[in-house]
Design a protein around this motif. Structure first.
Motif, PDB file in Angstrom:
ATOM      1  N   ASN A 181       1.942  -0.628  -6.681  1.00 18.45           N
ATOM      2  CA  ASN A 181       2.893  -0.583  -5.564  1.00 18.45           C
ATOM      3  C   ASN A 181       2.401  -1.423  -4.396  1.00 18.45           C
ATOM      4  O   ASN A 181       2.517  -1.040  -3.242  1.00 18.45           O
ATOM      5  CB  ASN A 181       3.150   0.852  -5.099  1.00 18.45           C
ATOM      6  N   GLY A 182       1.805  -2.572  -4.704  1.00 19.09           N
ATOM      7  CA  GLY A 182       1.290  -3.462  -3.663  1.00 19.09           C
ATOM      8  C   GLY A 182      -0.032  -3.021  -3.076  1.00 19.09           C
ATOM      9  O   GLY A 182      -0.541  -3.656  -2.151  1.00 19.09           O
ATOM     10  N   GLN A 183      -0.622  -1.955  -3.589  1.00 16.69           N
ATOM     11  CA  GLN A 183      -1.863  -1.388  -3.045  1.00 16.69           C
ATOM     12  C   GLN A 183      -3.064  -1.741  -3.926  1.00 16.69           C
ATOM     13  O   GLN A 183      -2.986  -1.680  -5.155  1.00 16.69           O
ATOM     14  CB  GLN A 183      -1.764   0.137  -2.984  1.00 16.69           C
ATOM     15  N   LEU A 184      -4.169  -2.070  -3.271  1.00  9.54           N
ATOM     16  CA  LEU A 184      -5.442  -2.275  -3.950  1.00  9.54           C
ATOM     17  C   LEU A 184      -6.145  -0.919  -4.003  1.00  9.54           C
ATOM     18  O   LEU A 184      -6.489  -0.355  -2.974  1.00  9.54           O
ATOM     19  CB  LEU A 184      -6.284  -3.293  -3.177  1.00  9.54           C
ATOM     20  N   PRO A 188       1.458  -8.651  -6.835  1.00  9.48           N
ATOM     21  CA  PRO A 188       1.917  -7.393  -6.247  1.00  9.48           C
ATOM     22  C   PRO A 188       2.419  -6.340  -7.232  1.00  9.48           C
ATOM     23  O   PRO A 188       2.306  -5.156  -6.962  1.00  9.48           O
ATOM     24  CB  PRO A 188       3.043  -7.801  -5.303  1.00  9.48           C
ATOM     25  N   THR A 189       2.982  -6.748  -8.364  1.00  7.73           N
ATOM     26  CA  THR A 189       3.617  -5.771  -9.246  1.00  7.73           C
ATOM     27  C   THR A 189       3.297  -6.019 -10.715  1.00  7.73           C
ATOM     28  O   THR A 189       2.887  -7.119 -11.100  1.00  7.73           O
ATOM     29  CB  THR A 189       5.156  -5.792  -9.100  1.00  7.73           C
ATOM     30  N   LYS A 192       1.525 -13.471  -3.217  1.00 12.28           N
ATOM     31  CA  LYS A 192       2.355 -12.552  -2.454  1.00 12.28           C
ATOM     32  C   LYS A 192       3.818 -12.889  -2.703  1.00 12.28           C
ATOM     33  O   LYS A 192       4.154 -13.999  -3.088  1.00 12.28           O
ATOM     34  CB  LYS A 192       2.067 -12.671  -0.960  1.00 12.28           C
ATOM     35  N   ARG A 193       4.677 -11.942  -2.425  1.00  6.24           N
ATOM     36  CA  ARG A 193       6.112 -12.190  -2.543  1.00  6.24           C
ATOM     37  C   ARG A 193       6.655 -12.757  -1.268  1.00  6.24           C
ATOM     38  O   ARG A 193       6.293 -12.513  -0.201  1.00  6.24           O
ATOM     39  CB  ARG A 193       6.855 -10.907  -2.888  1.00  6.24           C
TER      40      ARG A 193
END
Length: 187
Positions: free
Chosen positions: A162-165, A137-138, A186-187
């Motif tokens: 920012n978690g975006q693909l 994620p980061t 994932k977190r």
């Protein structure tokens, strides 16, 4: 200094400074070693004592923004510096050129994470022969995975934005000729 690549070299010098104790302590608290990873420190002073042409270049890149803060001389212009007093990680394009920064401003009440823009990937575009790709994620997660030494030969990691693909992530994945497995953490 002409571009983000040159500026990042100054940030890498900054993290190695004897005066940079707080950023080193912060990285140590995360288990990250600036000697093993490309991490810099932006004290926010890289533009001091530079001519206007220098400042204009970095204003165009988004690293400097004019501010209405007070200044000592009326002939001076105040600037806000992107990622001021923060640790800086470089993001790269497919030509392995720095096109973006991810910063963590750790000296605030709670750390603030920010990107300069929406370009590039961290830590870099994976090698075309990557067989197993970890998507995290980061940037901090990616740096931690690299630092852990858990990656094997033909493994790579890619941090989301920012978690975006984003399209550049898809482009990086699509160029992997030997890809067998994608592991999403994932977190």
């Amino acid at each position: 200094m002409q571009n983000l690549e040159d500026l990042f070299h100054s940030f890498e010098t900054g993290i190695r400074s004897i005066k940079a104790t707080k950023p080193k302590e912060y990285l140590n608290s995360l288990g990250l070693d600036y000697a093993e990873l490309r991490i810099g420190f932006n004290s926010g002073q890289f533009h001091h004592n530079k001519d206007q042409q220098f400042k204009d270049r970095f204003e165009a890149l988004g690293v400097l923004k004019k501010s209405d803060a007070g200044v000592q001389k009326s002939t001076m212009t105040a600037y806000t510096v992107f990622g001021r007093y923060g640790v800086v990680f470089p993001l790269f394009d497919k030509e392995n050129t720095i096109v973006n920064y991810f910063t963590v401003r750790f000296g605030l009440n709670s750390p603030v994470e920010d990107y300069l823009n929406a370009d590039g990937v961290y830590p870099a575009y994976p090698h075309a022969l990557t067989k197993r790709l970890y998507v995290v994620p980061t940037v901090i997660d990616a740096a931690s995975l690299i630092q852990s030494k858990a990656l094997e030969n033909k493994d790579a990691v890619l941090a989301l934005h920012n978690g975006q693909l984003l399209p550049q992530h898809m482009e990086a994945i699509e160029q992997l000729q030997e890809l067998e497995e994608i592991i999403i953490i994932k977190r």
